[in-house]
Design a protein around this motif. Structure first.
Motif, short mmCIF file in Angstrom:
data_model
loop_
_atom_site.label_atom_id
_atom_site.label_comp_id
_atom_site.label_asym_id
_atom_site.label_seq_id
_atom_site.Cartn_x
_atom_site.Cartn_y
_atom_site.Cartn_z
N ILE A 78 0.84 -1.20 0.00
CA ILE A 78 0.00 0.00 0.00
C ILE A 78 0.88 1.25 0.00
CG2 ILE A 78 -1.66 1.37 1.33
CD1 ILE A 78 -2.94 -1.18 2.27
N ILE A 79 0.58 2.14 -0.91
CA ILE A 79 1.24 3.45 -0.95
C ILE A 79 0.22 4.49 -0.53
CG2 ILE A 79 2.40 5.16 -2.40
CD1 ILE A 79 3.22 2.87 -4.26
N ASP A 80 0.49 5.15 0.58
CA ASP A 80 -0.45 6.15 1.07
C ASP A 80 -0.52 7.35 0.12
OD1 ASP A 80 -1.39 4.90 3.46
OD2 ASP A 80 0.55 5.32 4.39
N GLN A 81 -1.59 8.14 0.26
CA GLN A 81 -1.84 9.26 -0.63
C GLN A 81 -0.60 10.13 -0.80
OE1 GLN A 81 -5.42 11.34 0.28
NE2 GLN A 81 -5.11 12.92 -1.26
N GLY A 82 -0.29 10.45 -2.06
CA GLY A 82 0.85 11.31 -2.35
C GLY A 82 2.19 10.63 -2.28
N GLY A 83 2.21 9.31 -2.07
CA GLY A 83 3.48 8.60 -1.96
C GLY A 83 4.15 8.80 -0.62
#
Length: 291
Positions: free
Chosen positions: A129-134
């Motif tokens: 999982i990559i959180d919002q905005g990296g």
């Protein structure tokens, strides 16, 4: 890969050096390349699926889509419900990400926050999982590479008496890790999503304490992210006329605060994102009748 080059522009009589991370790659450019650096070095067999979430104007979304296509990873991206206009657009980051194989799923507004919070429940080892905005701690490695490049180009910076760096912030990941890696420079940033306190909260999710050389410049006026403003278009045109195109989502607000609130010689880190300008320019044309 070779170090990204350094250019210069003159704005309001001031010279700024520009770290041309926008030239690294069409999609995997700017701070998104730096944030995704660790995953780009990861063997393809380590993962099968990448999950992320956020807005449809997101530069990170497009960069992740390009990475997943390169790695043959499935990419699922969650957003709040889209308007019919957004769904029908044939240009911009969302359209291009879909063309690269991104699978898009809409989540109802009232369910969105809880749904995102549940993504890591029962996560299998082949999914990342990559959180919002990296905004992930793994981004620090790629930003250390950027910091090392800047140190290797120090002779150029010294010739121009550069004492500060600048980069706009969504989650603040780039500015934070640059400040940690380069304590000899002041690192300026400005919150383009939310306010100063929101930005500090996002950064403190990654570290225990903010470095002293990190300076967050508060805009003099409240702006809503991704909304067209005439002064932002004018700054976009001014920088383009000076010789370099910047993105319309983050860069105008950073340039505005730099020109209004700083005086020293600055190296601006070009964060890429110009692929999203086509859809933003359409909005500016409709609202302000500009061409």
């Amino acid at each position: 890969m070779q170090n990204s080059s350094i250019s210069s522009i003159i704005l309001d009589g001031r010279e700024f050096l520009i770290k041309r991370d926008d030239l690294i790659d069409r999609y995997l450019a700017g701070n998104k390349y730096r944030k995704l650096y660790t995953l780009l070095q990861t063997p393809s067999q380590n993962f099968k699926k990448i999950i992320s979430y956020g807005g449809t104007q997101s530069n990170a979304m497009l960069a992740i889509a390009a990475m997943c296509k390169q790695k043959s990873w499935e990419f699922i991206y969650y957003t709040k419900p889209l308007s019919d206009t957004q769904k029908e657009q044939k240009n911009g980051n969302f359209y291009e990400a879909l063309s690269l194989g991104m699978q898009h799923q809409e989540i109802a507004d009232e369910l969105y926050k809880d749904f995102i919070a549940s993504l890591r429940v029962n996560l299998d080892e082949k999914t990342f999982i990559i959180d919002q905005g990296g905004a992930v701690v793994e981004a620090e490695i790629g930003l250390r590479v950027l910091a090392r490049e800047i140190q290797e180009q120090k002779e150029i910076l010294n010739q121009h008496n550069i004492t500060a760096l600048a980069t706009p912030s969504g989650t603040g990941t780039t500015a934070l890790f640059l400040a940690l890696s380069l304590p000899e420079y002041t690192v300026y940033t400005t919150p383009c999503v939310g306010d100063v306190e929101y930005l500090k909260t996002q950064m403190l999710a990654l570290v225990d304490e903010l470095p002293q050389n990190l300076k967050i410049l508060a805009p003099k006026k409240k702006y809503h992210f991704a909304k067209p403003y005439k002064e932002f278009y004018e700054l976009y045109e001014k920088t383009k006329d000076a010789g370099i195109e910047f993105d319309l989502l983050y860069a105008p607000q950073m340039w505005q605060t730099l020109l209004e609130q700083t005086k020293e010689n600055v190296l601006y880190i070009h964060s890429g994102g110009v692929t999203g300008n086509s859809s933003m320019l359409s909005r500016y044309e409709k609202k302000f009748n500009v061409t």
